[in-house]
Design an enzyme around this catalytic site. Sequence first.
Site, PDB file in Angstrom:
ATOM      1  CD  GLU A  85      39.926  64.014  27.054  1.00  0.00           C
ATOM      2  OE1 GLU A  85      38.558  63.625  27.535  1.00  0.00           O
ATOM      3  OE2 GLU A  85      40.158  62.733  25.777  1.00  0.00           O
ATOM      4  CD  GLU A 132      29.663  56.628  29.972  1.00  0.00           C
ATOM      5  OE1 GLU A 132      28.806  55.510  30.078  1.00  0.00           O
ATOM      6  OE2 GLU A 132      30.625  56.461  29.214  1.00  0.00           O
TER       7      GLU A 132
HETATM    8  N1  THU Z   1      35.375  60.011  26.329  1.00  0.00           N
HETATM    9  C1  THU Z   1      36.243  60.691  27.111  1.00  0.00           C
HETATM   10  O1  THU Z   1      36.083  60.686  28.389  1.00  0.00           O
HETATM   11  N2  THU Z   1      37.417  61.435  26.482  1.00  0.00           N
HETATM   12  C2  THU Z   1      37.502  61.350  24.846  1.00  0.00           C
HETATM   13  O2  THU Z   1      38.173  62.093  24.447  1.00  0.00           O
HETATM   14  C3  THU Z   1      36.710  60.491  24.058  1.00  0.00           C
HETATM   15  C4  THU Z   1      35.374  59.769  24.963  1.00  0.00           C
HETATM   16  C5  THU Z   1      34.344  59.157  27.059  1.00  0.00           C
HETATM   17  C6  THU Z   1      32.952  59.734  26.641  1.00  0.00           C
HETATM   18  C7  THU Z   1      32.199  58.551  27.173  1.00  0.00           C
HETATM   19  O3  THU Z   1      31.913  58.519  28.667  1.00  0.00           O
HETATM   20  C8  THU Z   1      32.999  57.298  26.568  1.00  0.00           C
HETATM   21  O4  THU Z   1      34.440  57.633  26.848  1.00  0.00           O
HETATM   22  C9  THU Z   1      32.639  56.649  25.324  1.00  0.00           C
HETATM   23  O5  THU Z   1      32.595  57.646  24.436  1.00  0.00           O
END
Ligand code: THU
Length: 144
Positions: free
Chosen positions: A60, A49
Amino acid sequence: MNRPAIDWDALVDAAKEVRGNAYAPYSSFGVGAAVLTGSGRIFTGCNVENASFGLCICAERVAIGSMIANGEREIRAIAVVTGAPTPTPPCGMCRQVLAEFAQDVPVYLASTTPGTMARATSLSKLLPDAFRGDMLPARDGGGS
Ligand code: THU
């Protein structure tokens, strides 16, 4: 030649382990992903993030980036692990990025929350009628 059966336990364990490295101070939603390549190797990624929220990168796509950086091009299967009360599927952007390197591959969704049922699905269920590179006009050379 038949390929060996997919070792889902190994793939889920790898996704669980890398989830421990998730950098998710804003959402507190850690995600781990593990891709199995056509040659049988596993590459992992966690979400990363950023204080500028739009720059967050999903687990992913980090896993797929690692696969590409290591010289592999074909995804055979993917496992995604969160801590959510129900297993969560890849976001739309990650589905499209998966489709760049995978045909109709199995997608396994698991959660670390005790008592949660994992869910098996597939890329074609998550992203029917995908837009793919072979739909673009042919062009010569480049791209290497
Ligand atoms: N996130 C993922 O890593 N993969 C996904 O397919 C959905 C969302 C993460 C992005 C962000 O850091 C957190 O989950 C909340 O959306």
